[in-house]
Scaffold this active site. Structure first.
Site, PDB file in Angstrom:
ATOM      1  CG  ASP A  92     139.206  50.203  23.239  1.00 44.25           C
ATOM      2  OD1 ASP A  92     140.411  50.320  22.927  1.00 44.25           O
ATOM      3  OD2 ASP A  92     138.719  50.671  24.272  1.00 44.25           O
ATOM      4  CE  LYS A 155     135.737  50.088  26.457  1.00 42.96           C
ATOM      5  NZ  LYS A 155     136.010  50.796  25.183  1.00 42.96           N
ATOM      6  CE  LYS A 185     138.452  52.265  27.773  1.00 46.79           C
ATOM      7  NZ  LYS A 185     138.689  52.571  26.339  1.00 46.79           N
TER       8      LYS A 185
END
Length: 221
Positions: A92, A155, A185
């Site tokens: 991430d 995300k 996300k």
């Protein structure tokens, strides 16, 4: 109960159970893994300095360039490569948020591409945009840049930015932009079952939660 038909196990299967506090210890990560198994979630997400971990049966994700994104792209690439070498299956990464604010989406693309090239095609790459700090236009263009650079997910947030975390509006815009070609996300400030369901309804295909048990306890079995 939230106004939705999703069950506890269905939502748990979308969750990255997350521990990114700077004061986290090895014991805290061990407790995170134990709790993740008991909750039936998909993955854990930890700081790269906590790797390697013993988390058989769970996906292991690590953050990169966290939380500011103001790291040189080569440093992010090296951090990501080391995390993968130490067992992370997912990365991430935080983009250079300032580049997105300034409208330099080629720089955003290059930043993501550097990390993708560093880790190869195998690991899942999630790209954190910090949507609360961006205009709708910047969110859309950053999503497009991330997708072009080979991201598997976009995300919303780190959960550490003073502007805030995930919002339904941002998730919906991201989902519309990527059109199901890559995942979305939602992460940052999701503390209730209803908030989680709202994010899923808006198009989130993964959730980043630190208070996972409280969220899941609000859902039907």
């Amino acid at each position: 109960m939230p106004d939705v038909a999703l069950t506890r196990s269905q939502v748990a299967a979308l969750v990255d159970h997350t521990l990114l506090k700077p004061e986290a210890t090895t014991a805290d990560v061990d407790a995170l893994i134990t709790e993740a198994r008991s909750l039936g979630v998909l993955a854990i997400c930890v700081s790269p300095s906590m790797l390697p971990v013993r988390a058989a049966g769970l996906v292991t994700a690590a953050v990169v360039g966290f939380p500011s994104g103001k790291h040189h792209s080569l440093v992010k690439g090296a951090e990501a490569r080391l995390a993968v070498d130490q067992g992370a299956q997912e990365i991430d990464m935080v983009i250079d948020i300032g580049a997105a604010v300034a409208g330099d989406f080629n720089a955003v693309l290059a930043d993501v591409l550097t990390v993708r090239e560093a880790i190869g095609d195998g690991p899942v790459l999630k790209v954190i945009l910090e949507t609360a700090a961006l205009t709708d236009h910047a969110i859309v263009e950053s999503c497009r840049a991330a997708e072009r650079a080979g991201a598997n997910f976009v995300k919303t947030s780190t959960g550490f930015h003073p502007a805030g975390g995930a919002s339904v509006a941002a998730v919906r815009l991201m989902a519309q932009t990527v059109g199901g070609r890559i995942g979305v996300k939602a992460s940052g400030g999701i503390r209730t079952a209803q908030a989680a369901i709202d994010m899923i309804d808006a198009g989130a295909t993964r959730l980043g939660l630190s208070g996972t048990r409280a969220v899941l306890d609000g859902l039907p079995d």
